[in-house]
Design an enzyme around this catalytic site. Structure first.
Site, PDB file in Angstrom:
ATOM      1  N   ALA A   1       0.784  -1.254  -0.075  1.00  0.00           N
ATOM      2  CA  ALA A   1       0.072   0.070  -0.116  1.00  0.00           C
ATOM      3  C   ALA A   1       0.890   1.233  -0.005  1.00  0.00           C
ATOM      4  CB  ALA A   1      -1.096  -0.104   1.130  1.00  0.00           C
ATOM      5  N   MET A   2       0.949   1.946  -1.053  1.00  0.00           N
ATOM      6  CA  MET A   2       1.796   3.152  -1.129  1.00  0.00           C
ATOM      7  C   MET A   2       0.916   4.590  -1.090  1.00  0.00           C
ATOM      8  SD  MET A   2       4.220   1.491  -4.016  1.00  0.00           S
ATOM      9  CE  MET A   2       5.364   2.810  -3.903  1.00  0.00           C
TER      10      MET A   2
ATOM     11  N   VAL B   1       7.182   8.948   2.066  1.00  0.00           N
ATOM     12  CA  VAL B   1       8.526   8.282   1.871  1.00  0.00           C
ATOM     13  C   VAL B   1       8.382   6.955   2.793  1.00  0.00           C
ATOM     14  CG1 VAL B   1       8.926   9.635   4.063  1.00  0.00           C
ATOM     15  CG2 VAL B   1      10.985   8.745   2.722  1.00  0.00           C
ATOM     16  N   ASP B   2       7.677   6.933   3.929  1.00  0.00           N
ATOM     17  CA  ASP B   2       7.662   5.741   4.507  1.00  0.00           C
ATOM     18  C   ASP B   2       7.098   4.447   3.611  1.00  0.00           C
ATOM     19  OD1 ASP B   2       8.562   6.783   7.046  1.00  0.00           O
ATOM     20  OD2 ASP B   2       6.685   7.326   7.735  1.00  0.00           O
TER      21      ASP B   2
ATOM     22  N   LEU C   1      -4.534   3.709  -3.023  1.00  0.00           N
ATOM     23  CA  LEU C   1      -6.082   3.747  -2.938  1.00  0.00           C
ATOM     24  C   LEU C   1      -6.398   5.149  -3.228  1.00  0.00           C
ATOM     25  CD1 LEU C   1      -6.096   1.675   0.410  1.00  0.00           C
ATOM     26  CD2 LEU C   1      -5.913   1.059  -1.756  1.00  0.00           C
TER      27      LEU C   1
ATOM     28  N   CYS D   1      -9.506   3.444   9.694  1.00  0.00           N
ATOM     29  CA  CYS D   1      -9.038   3.179   8.433  1.00  0.00           C
ATOM     30  C   CYS D   1      -8.170   2.034   8.100  1.00  0.00           C
ATOM     31  CB  CYS D   1      -8.323   4.602   7.624  1.00  0.00           C
ATOM     32  SG  CYS D   1      -7.792   4.262   5.929  1.00  0.00           S
TER      33      CYS D   1
ATOM     34  N   GLY E   1       3.904   1.139   5.260  1.00  0.00           N
ATOM     35  CA  GLY E   1       5.084   1.911   6.099  1.00  0.00           C
ATOM     36  C   GLY E   1       4.719   2.171   7.350  1.00  0.00           C
TER      37      GLY E   1
ATOM     38  N   CYS F   1      -7.152  13.673   6.657  1.00  0.00           N
ATOM     39  CA  CYS F   1      -6.995  13.815   5.334  1.00  0.00           C
ATOM     40  C   CYS F   1      -7.972  14.034   4.199  1.00  0.00           C
ATOM     41  CB  CYS F   1      -6.476  12.308   4.576  1.00  0.00           C
ATOM     42  SG  CYS F   1      -7.435  10.964   4.484  1.00  0.00           S
TER      43      CYS F   1
END
Length: 378
Positions: free
Chosen positions: A14-15, A19-20, A40, A109, A133, A208
């Site tokens: 999952a990107m 950075v993490d 996502l 989430c 991450g 977010c």
């Protein structure tokens, strides 16, 4: 021991575009796993999400994630989970605030999106694990079960927001950053060495899906506009007004429109929120001291405790630990008593129990017991 694999796994990374998650995906690929990246899409209107440095789910973040995947050399996809996110995270957030509680959307989430909707789809497609991450560690216990532990670096530990995961979910979770005692600067330096453009991208913060950071305005828009109500002291005397009780949280100090200073000259904090009466009660900081709480909807990272036990508890994502005794009642309620009073405990928050570094489980705070105060003055 730390969870290890004797064979390469098919891993869905999952990107987020940060950075993490990029370094986590790179480490998983470097370890020999067959890694595919996925970003996502969590909103039908990405402009409603925070952008730039403070976002995690925007079009810009999606592009950053794709560029990172290209550098790592892994396939990359964007999956639309906007409707699921709206139902399970955004609507839950609104409903909790409307009821006078304080939700944690990041925790929700993880529970409903990353390690439910995403994990379920990954397993259905033949993947073995989901990689993120997060800074936490999955440990393979002697009996073969999976345990969730704090990250090696306590300063970055994120096990609190993962405390809702059960053993089945942990069996398919991979956290490549949790084992290493590396600072965030070192993670960024590693990203730069790997040629990842997100190396200098600032961390995401706040919520977010609230683009401008105005939680009160977001809730007012969703709940039908501001509804003026009274701010009261502990005796019920009106001190001022507010534009909607739903936007406050226990322990809040900022944003209180009180017409005059308190008699003792000390600041006032939110003690209670009544959505039914549309009132907010405020008082001195010592009135926030909590000695016990009852929590509901417990979730366990393994076998539930069979009787009363002594643990440490964490009440906020970046909060400290408190010594507690806890007991599960009828399998549905968790009674927690603090060795020393703690402040600012809000219904709706999660209480996560630890045995050393191991996460025992979590539950949602329903009610609290405040410490009795001795009247002073003359």
């Amino acid at each position: 021991m730390t969870q290890t694999s004797q064979r390469p796994l098919r891993v869905l990374a999952a990107m987020s575009g940060g950075v993490d998650s990029a370094v986590a995906a790179a480490r998983a690929a470097e370890a020999g796993h067959d890694v595919t990246g996925v970003h996502l899409a969590l909103s039908a209107n990405p402009q409603s999400f925070r952008t730039g440095a403070r976002g995690c789910c925007t079009i810009e973040d999606s592009r950053d994630a794709r560029r990172a995947a290209d550098v790592i050399g892994i396939p990359f996809y964007v999956w639309d989970l906007a409707e699921r996110f709206r139902e399970d995270v955004v609507e839950d957030f609104v409903a909790e605030y409307e009821a006078g509680r304080t939700p944690n959307p990041c925790l929700r989430c993880n529970e409903k999106i990353k390690f439910a909707a995403l994990l379920d789809k990954a397993l259905a497609l033949g993947f073995d694990a989901v990689c993120t991450g997060h800074y936490a560690t999955v440990v393979l216990a002697e009996d073969g079960s999976r345990e969730l532990h704090r990250a090696s670096d306590m300063a970055k530990d994120q096990s609190y927001v993962l405390g809702v995961l059960d053993e089945k979910q942990l069996a398919h979770a991979m956290f490549p950053l949790g084992d290493t005692l590396t600072t965030k600067d070192e993670i960024r330096a590693e990203a730069e060495r790997r040629g990842l453009a997100v190396a200098k991208k600032p961390d995401s913060h706040d919520i977010c899906f609230i683009a401008d950071g105005d939680t009160q305005g977001f809730l007012a828009n969703r709940l039908g506009g501001p509804a003026e109500g009274d701010i009261l002291d502990e005796s019920g005397t009106k001190l001022g007004t507010h534009e909607g009780a739903f936007g406050f949280t226990i322990g809040q100090r900022k944003g209180l429109k009180i017409g005059h200073p308190a008699p003792d000259g000390k600041p006032r904090y939110v003690l209670d929120i009544s959505p039914v009466n549309n009132t907010v009660t405020v008082g001195p900081v010592e009135a926030l001291d909590v000695t016990a709480l009852t929590a509901i909807k417990p979730r366990w990272c393994g076998t539930p405790p069979s009787g009363p036990g002594t643990y440490t508890a964490q009440l906020r994502a970046h909060g400290g630990e408190s010594e507690v005794t806890a007991e599960l009642v009828d399998g549905t309620e968790l009674n927690v008593t603090f060795t020393e009073p703690v402040r600012g405990v809000a219904p709706g928050q999660a209480v996560v129990l630890y045995d050393g570094t191991r996460v025992v489980g979590s539950a949602t705070i329903a009610t609290t017991v405040r410490r009795e105060r001795v009247a002073t003055g003359g």
